[in-house]
Design an enzyme around this catalytic site. Sequence first.
Site, PDB file in Angstrom:
ATOM      1  N   HIS A  22       0.628  -1.227   0.082  1.00 32.24           N
ATOM      2  CA  HIS A  22      -0.327   0.412  -0.063  1.00 32.24           C
ATOM      3  C   HIS A  22       1.089   1.224   0.344  1.00 32.24           C
ATOM      4  O   HIS A  22       1.762   1.129   0.431  1.00 32.24           O
ATOM      5  CB  HIS A  22      -0.590   0.021   1.178  1.00 32.24           C
ATOM      6  CG  HIS A  22      -2.631  -1.323   0.785  1.00 32.24           C
ATOM      7  ND1 HIS A  22      -2.929  -0.875   0.633  1.00 32.24           N
ATOM      8  CD2 HIS A  22      -2.350  -2.641   1.438  1.00 32.24           C
ATOM      9  CE1 HIS A  22      -3.764  -1.541   0.651  1.00 32.24           C
ATOM     10  NE2 HIS A  22      -3.434  -2.989   0.871  1.00 32.24           N
ATOM     11  N   GLU A 209      -9.539 -12.186   4.166  1.00 30.14           N
ATOM     12  CA  GLU A 209      -8.389 -11.622   5.172  1.00 30.14           C
ATOM     13  C   GLU A 209      -9.344 -12.184   6.461  1.00 30.14           C
ATOM     14  O   GLU A 209      -8.448 -12.720   7.424  1.00 30.14           O
ATOM     15  CB  GLU A 209      -7.713 -10.848   4.914  1.00 30.14           C
ATOM     16  CG  GLU A 209      -6.741  -9.896   5.558  1.00 30.14           C
ATOM     17  CD  GLU A 209      -6.767  -8.754   5.971  1.00 30.14           C
ATOM     18  OE1 GLU A 209      -5.437  -8.453   6.446  1.00 30.14           O
ATOM     19  OE2 GLU A 209      -6.960  -7.976   5.324  1.00 30.14           O
ATOM     20  N   ASP A 287       3.074  -5.709   2.210  1.00 31.22           N
ATOM     21  CA  ASP A 287       1.767  -4.979   1.974  1.00 31.22           C
ATOM     22  C   ASP A 287       1.228  -3.232   3.555  1.00 31.22           C
ATOM     23  O   ASP A 287       1.966  -2.591   2.202  1.00 31.22           O
ATOM     24  CB  ASP A 287       0.855  -5.802   3.536  1.00 31.22           C
ATOM     25  CG  ASP A 287      -0.908  -5.583   3.586  1.00 31.22           C
ATOM     26  OD1 ASP A 287      -1.822  -4.885   3.222  1.00 31.22           O
ATOM     27  OD2 ASP A 287      -1.329  -6.100   4.640  1.00 31.22           O
TER      28      ASP A 287
END
Length: 344
Positions: A22, A209, A287
Site C-alpha cells: 500500500h 483476510e 502489505d
Amino acid sequence: MSTSTSISAFVAGLPKAELHVHHVGSASPRIVSELAARHPGTVPTDLEELRSFYAFRDFAHFVEVYLAVVDLVRTPEDIRYLTYEIAREMATEQQLRYAELTCTPYTSVRPHEDGKGMPIEAYTEAIEDARVTAERDFGLVLRWIYDIPGEAGLPSADATLDYALHHRPDGLVAFGLGGPEVGVPRPQFQPHFDAARAAGLHSVPHAGETTGPETVWDAVRLLGAERIGHGTSAAHDPALLAHLAERGIPLEVCPSSNIATRAVATLADHPIRTFRDAGVVITVNSDDPPMFGTTLNREYEIAAELLGLDEVGLADLARTGVRESFAEADVKARIVAEIDTYAG
C-alpha cells in the site's frame, strides 16, 4: 523464527517484484518525519520518537498510525515526495525492480470538512511525476492499483471508479478493494468492477483476510478477481482451493500482516503451506511494511522458513511475482533475466 545468514544474504540481493503493497502504508519513519515537519501537529518529527510511535502494538494501533500518516498527506507536493521516497527505499533497500502500489486516492482527494483534500488532477500529476522520475533515478518500474476503501461505502466506490475511468494515469493497471471486510459485502461493488474491467483494468480485490471463504468466492465470481489480496480463509475450503489452482488465480500472501491483524494466530499456523500443497499460485508481499515492522526481504525469509525453500526455491518465488504481475512483457523478461543471472 531463525533464518540462516546465507538465506538472508541471498534474499537481500535478489531482484524482486511486489504486487500487494500500500502507498500510504509504505511510509517509513524517515518519510513521515519529513511530512510531519511540513505539517506540525500530533505526529512527532523526531526520528527516534517516530520509531517508537511506529513500533507495532496491535491492530488498533496500526489503524491509528495509518490514519495519522494519511492526515499528513495534504498537498500534491506531499504525494510526490511520499511516492518518490517509497520508490527510493523499495529499490535501494529491497532490490525491487517492479511494484504495483495500491493507492487510495479517495482519502486524499475527497473534500474534507477542514478544507484538506486536493483535486484528482493534482493527485494524478503528482504520482505520475514521481513514477517517471523514480524509474529514471532508481530503475524501479511502478504501476498503480486504485483501491476502493470499502468501509467508506458506495460513495467511495463511485468516486474511485470515476478517478480510474475519467482521470486515468498512464501507470494505472488494476482496480482493487481494501479496508475492513466485516460488514462490507463484496457483491455491492460488482457494477464498479464490471465497469473497471470493461475499461481494461485488472481486478485485484482483497478478500478472505478476516472473513470466510465465501468472500473469496464473491471476489472471484462477482468481481472477476484475477488475483486475491490475502485470501487467508481459502485454506478452509478445499473446493475453493481447487478452483483457485485450476484457474491459476494467485493469492497475494502477506505473512507478517496476517499475524498483525490476527487473521492468523502464529506464523506456524499460517496457511501458506496449505496453499502451496493445493497447487495454488502464491506471491509473497509486505502489505504495509513499516507499520507492521517488516520488509519484503523479511517476508521472503519467512516464506523460506515456512515452505522449506532454498536459494533455488526463493528465485522461483521471485520469478512467480514477476510472472503474475501486470507488467509489460519486455519488463517481465528483463527482470526474470536479472533473477536468472543473480541466482546463477
